[in-house]
Structures are given as C-alpha cells and as structure tokens.
Design a protein around this motif. Sequence first.
Motif, PDB file in Angstrom:
ATOM      1  N   ASP A  76      17.949   5.403  18.586  1.00  0.00           N
ATOM      2  CA  ASP A  76      17.792   6.669  17.882  1.00  0.00           C
ATOM      3  C   ASP A  76      16.437   7.273  18.218  1.00  0.00           C
ATOM      4  O   ASP A  76      15.428   6.562  18.250  1.00  0.00           O
ATOM      5  N   ILE A  77      16.412   8.566  18.406  1.00  0.00           N
ATOM      6  CA  ILE A  77      15.158   9.290  18.516  1.00  0.00           C
ATOM      7  C   ILE A  77      14.808   9.698  17.087  1.00  0.00           C
ATOM      8  O   ILE A  77      15.620  10.321  16.400  1.00  0.00           O
ATOM      9  N   VAL A  78      13.619   9.325  16.631  1.00  0.00           N
ATOM     10  CA  VAL A  78      13.268   9.517  15.223  1.00  0.00           C
ATOM     11  C   VAL A  78      11.848  10.075  15.064  1.00  0.00           C
ATOM     12  O   VAL A  78      11.049  10.076  15.993  1.00  0.00           O
ATOM     13  N   ASP A  79      11.587  10.511  13.863  1.00  0.00           N
ATOM     14  CA  ASP A  79      10.240  10.825  13.420  1.00  0.00           C
ATOM     15  C   ASP A  79      10.098  10.129  12.084  1.00  0.00           C
ATOM     16  O   ASP A  79      11.108   9.765  11.467  1.00  0.00           O
ATOM     17  N   TYR A  80       8.906   9.905  11.644  1.00  0.00           N
ATOM     18  CA  TYR A  80       8.765   9.257  10.352  1.00  0.00           C
ATOM     19  C   TYR A  80       7.543   9.779   9.623  1.00  0.00           C
ATOM     20  O   TYR A  80       6.603  10.292  10.228  1.00  0.00           O
ATOM     21  N   SER A  81       7.617   9.658   8.322  1.00  0.00           N
ATOM     22  CA  SER A  81       6.434   9.918   7.503  1.00  0.00           C
ATOM     23  C   SER A  81       6.189   8.652   6.690  1.00  0.00           C
ATOM     24  O   SER A  81       7.130   7.961   6.305  1.00  0.00           O
ATOM     25  N   TYR A  82       4.929   8.360   6.478  1.00  0.00           N
ATOM     26  CA  TYR A  82       4.550   7.173   5.725  1.00  0.00           C
ATOM     27  C   TYR A  82       3.750   7.600   4.511  1.00  0.00           C
ATOM     28  O   TYR A  82       2.831   8.416   4.606  1.00  0.00           O
ATOM     29  N   THR A  92      13.267   9.961   9.908  1.00  0.00           N
ATOM     30  CA  THR A  92      14.154  11.096  10.134  1.00  0.00           C
ATOM     31  C   THR A  92      14.792  11.000  11.506  1.00  0.00           C
ATOM     32  O   THR A  92      14.095  10.913  12.521  1.00  0.00           O
ATOM     33  N   ASP A  93      16.111  11.013  11.530  1.00  0.00           N
ATOM     34  CA  ASP A  93      16.879  10.978  12.775  1.00  0.00           C
ATOM     35  C   ASP A  93      16.771  12.345  13.438  1.00  0.00           C
ATOM     36  O   ASP A  93      17.177  13.354  12.865  1.00  0.00           O
ATOM     37  N   LEU A  94      16.222  12.379  14.646  1.00  0.00           N
ATOM     38  CA  LEU A  94      16.077  13.632  15.381  1.00  0.00           C
ATOM     39  C   LEU A  94      17.265  13.900  16.309  1.00  0.00           C
ATOM     40  O   LEU A  94      17.149  14.634  17.281  1.00  0.00           O
ATOM     41  N   LEU A  95      18.390  13.306  15.986  1.00  0.00           N
ATOM     42  CA  LEU A  95      19.717  13.629  16.511  1.00  0.00           C
ATOM     43  C   LEU A  95      20.061  13.060  17.883  1.00  0.00           C
ATOM     44  O   LEU A  95      21.141  12.532  18.059  1.00  0.00           O
ATOM     45  N   ALA A  96      19.207  13.156  18.869  1.00  0.00           N
ATOM     46  CA  ALA A  96      19.542  12.636  20.195  1.00  0.00           C
ATOM     47  C   ALA A  96      19.560  11.110  20.152  1.00  0.00           C
ATOM     48  O   ALA A  96      18.695  10.488  19.544  1.00  0.00           O
ATOM     49  N   ASP A  97      20.562  10.511  20.775  1.00  0.00           N
ATOM     50  CA  ASP A  97      20.710   9.060  20.779  1.00  0.00           C
ATOM     51  C   ASP A  97      21.070   8.577  22.180  1.00  0.00           C
ATOM     52  O   ASP A  97      21.654   9.310  22.971  1.00  0.00           O
ATOM     53  N   VAL A  98      20.739   7.314  22.433  1.00  0.00           N
ATOM     54  CA  VAL A  98      21.086   6.674  23.703  1.00  0.00           C
ATOM     55  C   VAL A  98      21.766   5.350  23.385  1.00  0.00           C
ATOM     56  O   VAL A  98      21.263   4.567  22.578  1.00  0.00           O
ATOM     57  N   ILE A  99      22.911   5.117  24.015  1.00  0.00           N
ATOM     58  CA  ILE A  99      23.628   3.855  23.863  1.00  0.00           C
ATOM     59  C   ILE A  99      23.503   3.094  25.183  1.00  0.00           C
ATOM     60  O   ILE A  99      23.748   3.658  26.254  1.00  0.00           O
ATOM     61  N   VAL A 100      23.109   1.829  25.092  1.00  0.00           N
ATOM     62  CA  VAL A 100      23.024   0.971  26.277  1.00  0.00           C
ATOM     63  C   VAL A 100      24.011  -0.174  26.060  1.00  0.00           C
ATOM     64  O   VAL A 100      23.860  -0.961  25.129  1.00  0.00           O
ATOM     65  N   TYR A 101      25.026  -0.241  26.905  1.00  0.00           N
ATOM     66  CA  TYR A 101      26.068  -1.252  26.788  1.00  0.00           C
ATOM     67  C   TYR A 101      25.623  -2.560  27.448  1.00  0.00           C
ATOM     68  O   TYR A 101      24.726  -2.552  28.307  1.00  0.00           O
ATOM     69  N   GLU A 113      24.302  18.282  18.832  1.00  0.00           N
ATOM     70  CA  GLU A 113      23.786  18.398  17.473  1.00  0.00           C
ATOM     71  C   GLU A 113      22.389  19.011  17.459  1.00  0.00           C
ATOM     72  O   GLU A 113      22.008  19.667  16.484  1.00  0.00           O
ATOM     73  N   LEU A 114      21.623  18.804  18.522  1.00  0.00           N
ATOM     74  CA  LEU A 114      20.310  19.445  18.620  1.00  0.00           C
ATOM     75  C   LEU A 114      20.450  20.961  18.591  1.00  0.00           C
ATOM     76  O   LEU A 114      19.712  21.659  17.893  1.00  0.00           O
TER      77      LEU A 114
END
Length: 162
Positions: A76-82, A92-101, A113-114
């Motif tokens: 998952d491409i994400v951002d976060y706040s602490y 926070t999920d920034l929508l773009a994802d990569v699957i590696v089989y 979705e972006l």
Amino acid sequence: MANPIIYRKRLIPEECILLKDDTVLHRSPEIIVTKWNSLKPRKDLHHGCSCYYLQEGIKVSRFYKEDDTLLFWYCDIVDYSYHEDTDTYIVTDLLADVIVYPDGFVKVVDLDELVTARKSGILTEEMLEKSLLRLDCLLKTIYAGDFPALQKPTEEYFPSIS
C-alpha cells in the motif's frame, strides 16, 4: 516502547477503522511490524503480517490463506500522522497499490481510484503527488531486485509457515 494505537484510514470507501486486534511484533522510529487476521472474512484471505515503513510511506504486507499458503505481497502507498500524546498512528491509504506474487509477477492496481478521488476533491494535489512519487520509488525498488529488503522485517518477526 509500548504498543501504539493504529487506525487504518481509507478514502475509497471513506472509513477509519481502529486496528484493535492487530498485534505489534516490533516497533522502532522507522518501522512497525504487525500480524493480523482479516477484518472481513474472505474465502481466500485469512491472515497476514505487515511492515509500515514510516519514512517511505509504504506498507508491505504478506497475505495468507487459512492453510498458511502465501497468496502474495500487497504493498500500500500510505501517509500517516502520529499523535504523540495518545501514541496513535493514523495510516491513510493513498490508493495506489502494488501486488507482488510468489512467482515474481508485479501488478499495479487502483490507479483509477487516484483519478476518482482527485476529481471528487477527496484527494488533494499534495496527496496525489505523494502517492505517485512513493509508487515510483517502490516500483524502482522492486524492478532493481531490492524487494527482499522490504520483505525482511516481516520475515524476521513473523517467519513464514508455508
């Protein structure tokens, strides 16, 4: 370090869920490694483990079937706040994802979705930029053959069963 509180915030569909049943296996200023069971039971996905790369803005997860067979790696491409006062992360999920089989095949998903999120105003231009730059960095890492380094923390703290 005590276990932090972690929320998963999604933009599509809009939701913010407390990951109350996730178990934190390791925590440092750079990464958080967790193990978990699927929030919504599915026939294929049963459980897994994740490594949150806090500085890089990615989350690398191993997804397993109920019989402990590895389905794939999900990034998952994400951002976060602490929030230090409550020791809480909002990822926070920034929508773009990569699957590696397991066979090495790489699939980029959810780029549509972006566009949807940007057009509707859910995603700011800054968030879109972060998402695309982090996606680019992750893909360069994978294509350079360096993905095993991103897999290592989950393998160290949650060894493969299958």
